[in-house]
Design a protein around this motif. Structure first.
Motif, PDB file in Angstrom:
ATOM      1  N   THR A 101       0.829  -1.204   0.000  1.00 25.03           N
ATOM      2  CA  THR A 101       0.000   0.000   0.000  1.00 25.03           C
ATOM      3  C   THR A 101       0.864   1.254   0.000  1.00 25.03           C
ATOM      4  OG1 THR A 101      -1.879  -1.065   1.088  1.00 25.03           O
ATOM      5  CG2 THR A 101      -1.680   1.319   1.360  1.00 25.03           C
ATOM      6  N   ILE A 102       1.955   1.228   0.745  1.00 27.81           N
ATOM      7  CA  ILE A 102       2.864   2.378   0.775  1.00 27.81           C
ATOM      8  C   ILE A 102       3.442   2.628  -0.614  1.00 27.81           C
ATOM      9  CG2 ILE A 102       5.046   3.240   1.719  1.00 27.81           C
ATOM     10  CD1 ILE A 102       4.363   1.778   4.324  1.00 27.81           C
ATOM     11  N   ILE A 103       3.802   1.552  -1.316  1.00 28.05           N
ATOM     12  CA  ILE A 103       4.323   1.695  -2.681  1.00 28.05           C
ATOM     13  C   ILE A 103       3.241   2.251  -3.607  1.00 28.05           C
ATOM     14  CG2 ILE A 103       5.224   0.445  -4.679  1.00 28.05           C
ATOM     15  CD1 ILE A 103       6.461  -1.565  -2.722  1.00 28.05           C
ATOM     16  N   THR A 104       2.050   1.672  -3.537  1.00 24.86           N
ATOM     17  CA  THR A 104       0.949   2.105  -4.399  1.00 24.86           C
ATOM     18  C   THR A 104       0.607   3.574  -4.161  1.00 24.86           C
ATOM     19  OG1 THR A 104       0.029  -0.132  -4.496  1.00 24.86           O
ATOM     20  CG2 THR A 104      -1.471   1.680  -4.982  1.00 24.86           C
ATOM     21  N   TYR A 162      -2.492  -8.913  -1.162  1.00 22.66           N
ATOM     22  CA  TYR A 162      -1.676  -7.959  -1.918  1.00 22.66           C
ATOM     23  C   TYR A 162      -2.451  -6.662  -2.136  1.00 22.66           C
ATOM     24  CZ  TYR A 162       0.766 -12.321  -2.912  1.00 22.66           C
ATOM     25  OH  TYR A 162       1.412 -13.516  -2.785  1.00 22.66           O
ATOM     26  N   ALA A 163      -1.716  -5.590  -2.437  1.00 26.41           N
ATOM     27  CA  ALA A 163      -2.360  -4.289  -2.658  1.00 26.41           C
ATOM     28  C   ALA A 163      -1.665  -3.497  -3.757  1.00 26.41           C
ATOM     29  CB  ALA A 163      -2.389  -3.482  -1.360  1.00 26.41           C
ATOM     30  N   GLY A 164      -1.084  -4.192  -4.725  1.00 22.82           N
ATOM     31  CA  GLY A 164      -0.502  -3.512  -5.875  1.00 22.82           C
ATOM     32  C   GLY A 164      -1.581  -2.945  -6.774  1.00 22.82           C
ATOM     33  N   THR A 165      -1.181  -2.186  -7.770  1.00 26.96           N
ATOM     34  CA  THR A 165      -2.151  -1.458  -8.589  1.00 26.96           C
ATOM     35  C   THR A 165      -3.034  -2.358  -9.450  1.00 26.96           C
ATOM     36  OG1 THR A 165      -0.422  -1.138 -10.260  1.00 26.96           O
ATOM     37  CG2 THR A 165      -0.758   0.635  -8.672  1.00 26.96           C
ATOM     38  N   PHE A 166      -2.688  -3.640  -9.576  1.00 27.02           N
ATOM     39  CA  PHE A 166      -3.516  -4.555 -10.358  1.00 27.02           C
ATOM     40  C   PHE A 166      -4.608  -5.198  -9.510  1.00 27.02           C
ATOM     41  CE2 PHE A 166      -4.349  -8.596 -12.681  1.00 27.02           C
ATOM     42  CZ  PHE A 166      -4.744  -8.040 -13.893  1.00 27.02           C
ATOM     43  N   THR A 167      -4.488  -5.081  -8.187  1.00 27.27           N
ATOM     44  CA  THR A 167      -5.459  -5.695  -7.282  1.00 27.27           C
ATOM     45  C   THR A 167      -6.650  -4.771  -7.067  1.00 27.27           C
ATOM     46  OG1 THR A 167      -4.502  -4.750  -5.269  1.00 27.27           O
ATOM     47  CG2 THR A 167      -3.549  -6.828  -6.074  1.00 27.27           C
ATOM     48  N   GLU A 168      -7.745  -5.333  -6.551  1.00 26.88           N
ATOM     49  CA  GLU A 168      -8.926  -4.510  -6.291  1.00 26.88           C
ATOM     50  C   GLU A 168      -8.664  -3.440  -5.229  1.00 26.88           C
ATOM     51  OE1 GLU A 168     -11.735  -4.281  -8.001  1.00 26.88           O
ATOM     52  OE2 GLU A 168     -10.749  -5.642  -9.396  1.00 26.88           O
ATOM     53  N   PRO A 169      -8.041  -3.773  -4.091  1.00 29.58           N
ATOM     54  CA  PRO A 169      -7.753  -2.685  -3.142  1.00 29.58           C
ATOM     55  C   PRO A 169      -6.737  -1.696  -3.701  1.00 29.58           C
ATOM     56  CG  PRO A 169      -6.750  -4.736  -2.401  1.00 29.58           C
ATOM     57  CD  PRO A 169      -7.677  -5.085  -3.525  1.00 29.58           C
ATOM     58  N   LYS A 182      -6.303  -0.732  -6.796  1.00 32.20           N
ATOM     59  CA  LYS A 182      -6.965   0.191  -7.723  1.00 32.20           C
ATOM     60  C   LYS A 182      -7.661   1.314  -6.964  1.00 32.20           C
ATOM     61  CE  LYS A 182      -7.873  -3.441 -11.151  1.00 32.20           C
ATOM     62  NZ  LYS A 182      -8.922  -4.306 -11.752  1.00 32.20           N
ATOM     63  N   ARG A 183      -8.303   0.955  -5.863  1.00 31.11           N
ATOM     64  CA  ARG A 183      -9.017   1.952  -5.066  1.00 31.11           C
ATOM     65  C   ARG A 183      -8.034   2.892  -4.370  1.00 31.11           C
ATOM     66  NH1 ARG A 183     -12.027  -2.529  -5.606  1.00 31.11           N
ATOM     67  NH2 ARG A 183     -14.311  -2.421  -5.441  1.00 31.11           N
ATOM     68  N   ILE A 184      -6.967   2.338  -3.828  1.00 37.65           N
ATOM     69  CA  ILE A 184      -5.959   3.155  -3.152  1.00 37.65           C
ATOM     70  C   ILE A 184      -5.334   4.144  -4.131  1.00 37.65           C
ATOM     71  CG2 ILE A 184      -3.685   3.092  -2.029  1.00 37.65           C
ATOM     72  CD1 ILE A 184      -4.596   0.253  -0.968  1.00 37.65           C
ATOM     73  N   TYR A 185      -4.947   3.652  -5.297  1.00 41.19           N
ATOM     74  CA  TYR A 185      -4.297   4.509  -6.293  1.00 41.19           C
ATOM     75  C   TYR A 185      -5.220   5.654  -6.694  1.00 41.19           C
ATOM     76  CZ  TYR A 185      -1.138   5.634 -10.158  1.00 41.19           C
ATOM     77  OH  TYR A 185      -0.247   6.273 -10.998  1.00 41.19           O
ATOM     78  N   ALA A 186      -6.480   5.323  -6.984  1.00 40.78           N
ATOM     79  CA  ALA A 186      -7.427   6.351  -7.418  1.00 40.78           C
ATOM     80  C   ALA A 186      -7.667   7.386  -6.324  1.00 40.78           C
ATOM     81  CB  ALA A 186      -8.747   5.702  -7.824  1.00 40.78           C
ATOM     82  N   ALA A 187      -7.794   6.927  -5.077  1.00 46.66           N
ATOM     83  CA  ALA A 187      -8.075   7.848  -3.977  1.00 46.66           C
ATOM     84  C   ALA A 187      -6.883   8.750  -3.679  1.00 46.66           C
ATOM     85  CB  ALA A 187      -8.473   7.065  -2.732  1.00 46.66           C
TER      86      ALA A 187
END
Length: 291
Positions: free
Chosen positions: A123-126, A162-169, A171-176
């Protein structure tokens, strides 16, 4: 998770598994994450001691992560995208690699669905990637400031590994974060003026996308009744799981396949309950219900 802010501090409370690059950082179980505004000329030999003094004044324990900034909490942006909530303050007067000026981009990401430790770190990376993207979109030639910090926290049973940009969480983290850093900078630099922190929600209604909810300009008012209290439009007790006030319904917006629906609940739209919670931000759900 519960959160509230004073004139100079954002407090996020819960039973978190969290990772943080800020004060007292690392990976730990924490009950508080705070983001505190300090003076432009702030200097303290022991930042951890300073943060612990803030916690002590509230009666909170030392199991906490702290972030400091010279940015006013007036310019705080809060963004909710399903089970992800992001908090951003942003100032960029000290772009990399210029360490001589204050201001910081602080990002806190919380999830109402449990993350593994690996997902918290990812998440920190994303969030950092999204921050750099926002700065690029704003025409900045740098990817951050010299004192940026990120905290990532989740509650509940493990759902996301996982929470990279390809995952569902992810995607939400990146957009927010992309939206949050952009809006926070616009407010801090005066391009957008708001007298209080800004709240955004990602809405799928009529393909709305990001929507800024404003107490003084809500197009849905009155969504319940004339004269309703609106300070807690997005309930801090959500999901309370009190079946006299709501119910679980099927949903594709959650990895669990369901969401808590409580659109008919009027608890915090009642001024008596809302005013009590404003004065007692740590009040329990049962305490509010018993008024």
């Amino acid at each position: 998770m519960r959160y509230y802010h004073t004139s100079d501090t954002l407090y996020i409370r819960g039973k978190f598994r969290a990772a943080c690059t800020g004060i007292n950082g690392g990976i730990a179980d924490v009950s508080t994450i705070l983001n505190h505004t300090v003076p432009m000329d702030f200097s303290h030999e022991n930042p951890l001691e300073y943060v612990e003094s803030l916690l002590s004044k509230k009666g909170y324990g030392k199991d906490a992560f702290g972030l400091l900034t010279a940015v006013s909490m007036q310019h705080l942006c809060i963004l909710q995208y399903d089970y992800i909530t992001v908090f951003v303050t942003a100032g960029v007067s000290n772009p990399n690699p210029d360490p001589e000026k204050p201001h910081t981009i602080n990002i806190i990401v919380t999830s109402g669905e449990g993350f593994s430790d690996a997902a918290l770190l990812e998440t920190i990376i994303t969030a950092t990637e999204a921050k750099a993207h926002a700065l690029k979109n704003l025409g900045r030639t740098f990817t951050g400031t010299t004192s940026d910090a990120v905290a990532a926290a989740s509650e509940g049973p493990l759902v996301h590994t996982y929470a990279g940009t390809f995952t569902e969480p992810g995607k939400r983290i990146y957009a927010a974060v992309l939206k949050g850093v952009t809006e926070a900078l616009l407010r801090h630099e005066g391009a957008v003026k708001r007298p209080y922190p800004s709240f955004f929600i990602y809405s799928r209604h009529n393909n709305t996308g990001w929507f800024e909810w404003r107490r003084d300009a809500c197009p849905y008012y009155p969504c319940h009744f004339e004269g309703q209290a609106c300070a807690f439009c997005y309930c801090p007790f959500y999901p309370c799981m009190d079946e006299t006030l709501g119910e679980w319904v099927p949903s594709t917006s959650s990895e669990t396949g369901r969401v808590w629906a409580c659109s008919e609940c009027l608890l915090l739209h009642d001024e008596k309950h809302a005013e009590y919670l404003r004065k007692h931000p740590d009040a329990s759900f049962d305490e509010i219900r018993g008024l």
